[in-house]
Every structure is written in C-alpha cells, then in structure tokens.
Design an enzyme around this catalytic site. Structure first.
Site, PDB file in Angstrom:
ATOM      1  N   ILE B 218       0.738  -1.473  -0.153  1.00 28.40           N
ATOM      2  CA  ILE B 218      -0.028  -0.098   0.218  1.00 28.40           C
ATOM      3  C   ILE B 218       0.751   1.225  -0.089  1.00 28.40           C
ATOM      4  CG2 ILE B 218      -2.108  -1.130   0.960  1.00 28.40           C
ATOM      5  CD1 ILE B 218      -1.396   0.119   3.687  1.00 28.40           C
ATOM      6  N   HIS B 219       2.175   1.064  -0.009  1.00 30.88           N
ATOM      7  CA  HIS B 219       3.017   2.315  -0.242  1.00 30.88           C
ATOM      8  C   HIS B 219       3.839   2.162  -1.291  1.00 30.88           C
ATOM      9  CE1 HIS B 219       2.705   1.481   4.236  1.00 30.88           C
ATOM     10  NE2 HIS B 219       2.179   2.829   4.124  1.00 30.88           N
ATOM     11  N   GLY B 220       3.359   1.269  -2.157  1.00 35.64           N
ATOM     12  CA  GLY B 220       3.975   0.978  -3.455  1.00 35.64           C
ATOM     13  C   GLY B 220       5.209  -0.057  -3.205  1.00 35.64           C
TER      14      GLY B 220
END
Lengths: 204, 332
Positions: B218-220
């Site tokens: 979800i943060h890449g």
C-alpha cells in the site's frame, strides 16, 4: 576547547540550513527505494530542532534531550524515530555536564549506535544509517581535538557511502528492492553523511 | 500528479479537521491534534483498542474509530508512523480501566513508536498488549509470516476484537481474538497506477500505462510480478489461487471476502472482480459470509485493488456480525 551547547546549537543551525538544498536530493534518492519523502520528513525534523531555544542552557545532556524531543515530536517515521533515539541516548550519558572532551565523542556515538540498533532492529552491514553511524564512531576513536573529529567524520561518511553503495539493502522497505538497491545509496545513510559533512566542513 | 489540496504541509491536519467536522462522533485530540478518539470517550470497564499509522489510507486508520471497533487512533504524516507522543495520548484516550490492546500494521515506524509509548506507560501501571497486522502474503514467504506487512485485512481484526471487547472480555481474550483474526486472514493486492505523497518529488513507483503489478504494497512496495494488464477474471483467479494456497490450517468452509479499492479503482470494477471471486470461492466449496466491497484501505489516488479472505469459525462469525458503527462501516 571541548564540545559545548554552543557547538551543538551551531551544528543544528548548519544542518537546518543544509536541508534547503538537501530536501529534494533525499526525496529523489528515497523515491528510488522507498516512498520519496525522506527529505521532506528530515526538513520538518530540522525545522523543529532549529526552533528550540538553547539560550541559558549550558548542560550538554539537557540540550541533546531537547533536540531528541523535538525530533520525536516532528515525525514518527523510522529514520526520525531512530534519530530521536540516538540523541536521547547521548542526552542521558551527558546530563549534568557542560563540556564533553572531543575524545569522548566516539564512545558516545557507539552508545547511540547500539540504542538505534536495539530500537530499529538493523544489524551492522544491513546498509542503513546504522552503518554510517558505526563508521563515524569507529573513525573518531582516538581523535582528541575538534579539527581531527571533523576531518575523520567526513572521511568516514564518504568511505561508508562508497563501501555500501554496491551492497544490497537488507532492512526496512528498501530490503524489498535488494537487487535494485545495489549501486544506490541508502537514503538514511546518505542523509547522515550529507548532514555530517555540512556540520563538519563548515565548522561549528 | 494533480491533487486538490491547499499546501502539502497542511494536508493531514486539514483532512483531519474535515473528517471530524463531517463526523461529530470523532474528535481530534492529543499532541498537535494527531489523535482521533471517540467523542463520547473511552467506555469505563471495557478493554480499549488503539490503532495508528501514517495518513494517506482513509478510511484506515482514523475512520475505524467507533463503537464495536477501535476506540482511538494516533495518526502520522502521509506514509509516516505516528509520533511517540501521539501514540501515548491515543493509548490513554482508549483506556477504560481494563487495559488497552495496540492493534496496528507491521511497519517499522509504527512499531518503534507504539513500543516506546508502551514502555513509558507501562511504568505508570497501564496494562497493554500488542497484535500486529501481517496479512499481506506478497510481502514475505509463509515461513516468515511475522515479517509480513499489515494491509486491508486488519479491518477484520478491528471488527472481531472490537466486538469481543464490547462483550466485556478481558484484555487477554480481546488480544486472542485479534491475534486469531490476523492469523486467519490473507490479503494480496495489485496496482495499475501509483500515488504520490503530497510534496514528494516523484510518484511512489512508476508503471507503464499498459502494465499492472501483482503483490504490490500500500506504499508502493514491490510486488511479485509486473506485466501487461490482464482481464479482471484472470486477475481475480490469480488472487484467489494465491490466497487459497495459503489457507490457514484447520480452517472451515466459511469465509468473509473483502474486495478493496486502493483509491482510484471504481466500485464498478470491484463488483466485476467480486462476481468472479464469489464464483471461484463457491467452486472451492467455500461459503461467503458478509462480503465487503469498496474502499476500506486506500493509498490516496493509487489505482488497484486488494483481496482479503478471512477464514471464519463460529465464534469469529458471530463477532463479525455483531453491531458496530464508524463513519465508513456499519454492521447491524
């Protein structure tokens, strides 16, 4: 002359000034291995640290404690929290003293390194800010004056960056880019090196 | 990347002001206003549940503060952990006198600050426990499950632990319920386009318009593979296959499904995926209970989805169905 609160305040001012140009460099470095906000985060930390007034404070431990609290209040990021942990450790070790001989900087940084490792879980060799901190604390062993400390610290940071550049990151988000991280600087290590250089090259 | 904001430096605080203005059940509190708590305060005699993490994931984390869910939340800057001071304040805000469970995702900054907050508060005699969300199967191998990140599946732990706390259970019992929900939940995500932190120089990752990445965080954080964008059914099949391959030992035949938007992916596409996922689970002999489809854990404007499966037993199913209410999720 030994290390005093005057040196610490001047060092913070120099590091804070350096963030004007360093912020985007660190954001770009972090965007290759993380989410691209290390520069912005450190700028906020140093903004708050630079706002702390040291007038009338001559206790080195108290001044370091104020800076640790400022760092902890500015961010909950891993790097910022580790910075606060290191400063707090040195604060506890120097409380009640107005001067610290330059020769004591090495053991103080070793204690900070150990506290940072315990808090964050990184080991030596993981290619994190811990390796830069370790390089500087090792290089300062035996340094007895300010000029020697400055020169050795800058050289140690440069050497650490070169030594670890072609290693994979083994910790934190960057560990997921292990192969990609070979040939790149760890953003936390890079930040530590650049700020150390800004404080030491220009002198405090 | 275009954003409808005023100043990156004010992004989080203006968002929190708006959230609380729209939802009077939530109140800003704590150092720098970085705690969201229930306006009515902690319920005396109930085990408190506190969570926290970086901004940029609404409805996670602050959006799950409410009855039957979480009591308070410490919130950091975008994709940064909350400060130790806000963690301490959130724990205190959740304290109803029977101890507090710290329930949050497995990320370095969050862990360090909740740990430090606990060290300070345990000296004051406050009883605390910790459960970390570790549902993202793409983030570490099964034999290293404890290293996995927490993603969308943590909402099941909020719901199940929150319901158990509402029943009057002890801290040990609420902690066990949360730990079981984490142990029985698996998630995998995929992304089609990145997000960008306000003020950052670059997007969190780069991906060609024709590509997708399976397993992204979800943060890449990097995923398992990157390739040409595939049809929805093929994506659904792969996600289901990967999650079923890690079906928890001893799990039964009832499962809750969460099809989650990472931000930019619309409900229409989520339902196209859900249609196929439900078919596949049925064929696998699994009965779907209380399906959830929508944006539950996002990454601002990131395009993509995650699929979570929570493998239920009778007790978990009862707790999942118990009444709960927060700005973004209502049950019963």
């Amino acid at each position: 002359m030994n290390l005093t609160v005057t040196h610490i305040a001047a060092g913070v001012a120099l590091a804070h000034a350096r963030m004007k140009t360093l912020e985007q460099e660190l954001n770009v470095a972090d965007s290759r291995l993380g989410d691209g906000d290390t520069g912005g985060m450190l700028r906020r930390v140093l903004d708050l640290m630079a706002e702390q007034r040291m007038d009338g404070i001559d206790d080195v431990g108290v001044s370091l404690g104020i800076l640790a609290k400022a760092a902890a209040a500015a961010t909950g990021s891993s790097l910022g929290t580790l910075l606060a942990t290191g400063l707090l450790t040195m604060s506890k070790r120097t409380k009640g003293r107005t001067e610290i001989p330059w020769s004591e900087l090495a053991p103080l940084l070793e204690q900070a390194r150990d506290a940072v490792m315990a808090r964050g879980g990184a080991k030596l060799g993981d290619k994190t800010v811990v390796d830069a901190l370790d390089a500087v604390s090792s290089a300062l062993a035996g340094a007895g004056d300010q000029a020697g400390v400055r020169a050795r610290a800058v050289a140690a940071c440069d050497e650490a960056l070169v030594r670890f550049r072609n290693e994979p990151c083994r910790m934190g988000r960057a560990r997921m880019y292990a192969d990609k991280s070979i040939g790149m600087d760890d953003p936390g290590m890079l930040a530590f090196a650049r700020l150390t250089e800004s404080v030491c090259r220009r002198g405090t | 990347m275009k954003k409808l904001i005023n100043d990156p430096a004010h992004y989080v605080d203006e968002m929190l002001d708006g959230l609380c203005a729209a939802h009077p059940s939530l109140t800003r509190d704590g150092p720098a206003g970085r705690v969201i708590r229930r306006t009515e305060g902690a319920r005396a005699g109930k085990v408190g549940i506190v969570t926290g993490g970086g901004s940029g994931h609404l409805p996670l984390f602050t959006g799950y503060v409410g009855p039957g869910l979480v009591d308070a939340c410490s919130i950091g800057n975008v994709f940064e952990g909350p400060t130790v001071d806000s963690c301490m304040a959130a724990i205190k805000a959740a304290d109803g006198g029977r101890g507090v469970l710290r329930l949050y995702g497995n990320y370095g900054g969050d862990r360090m600050n909740f740990d430090m907050a606990g060290e300070f508060l345990e000296d004051d005699g406050l009883e605390l426990s910790t459960v970390l969300g570790t549902d993202d199967i793409a983030s570490a191998a099964p034999e290293e499950r404890s290293k996995r990140r927490g993603v969308a599946g943590i909402v099941y732990a909020y719901k199940i632990a929150g319901a158990r706390a509402d029943e009057g259970a002890s801290l040990a019992e609420v902690t066990a319920a949360a730990a079981k929900a984490v142990e029985r939940t698996r998630t995998i995500g995929c992304a089609l386009a990145p997000c960008q932190i306000p003020g950052a120089a670059e997007p969190s990752f780069r991906i060609a318009p024709s590509e997708m990445e399976m397993g992204i965080g979800i943060h890449g954080e990097p995923g398992i593979w990157r390739d040409t964008l595939k049809p929805a059914d093929a994506v659904a099949d792969e996600m289901v296959d990967r999650l079923l391959a890690e079906r928890p030992e001893g799990s039964g035949h009832r499962v809750s499904v969460l099809v989650n938007s990472l931000g930019a992916t619309p409900l229409e596409e989520l339902f196209i995926l859900y249609r196929r996922i439900a078919e596949r689970l049925d064929k696998a002999g699994l009965a779907v209970v209380q399906p959830l489809v929508g944006p539950f854990v996002t990454s601002m404007e990131m395009a993509g989805v995650s699929l979570s499966l929570c493998f239920l037993d009778d007790k978990m199913e009862r707790l999942l169905a118990a009444p709960a209410s927060c700005p973004f999720w209502r049950v019963g």
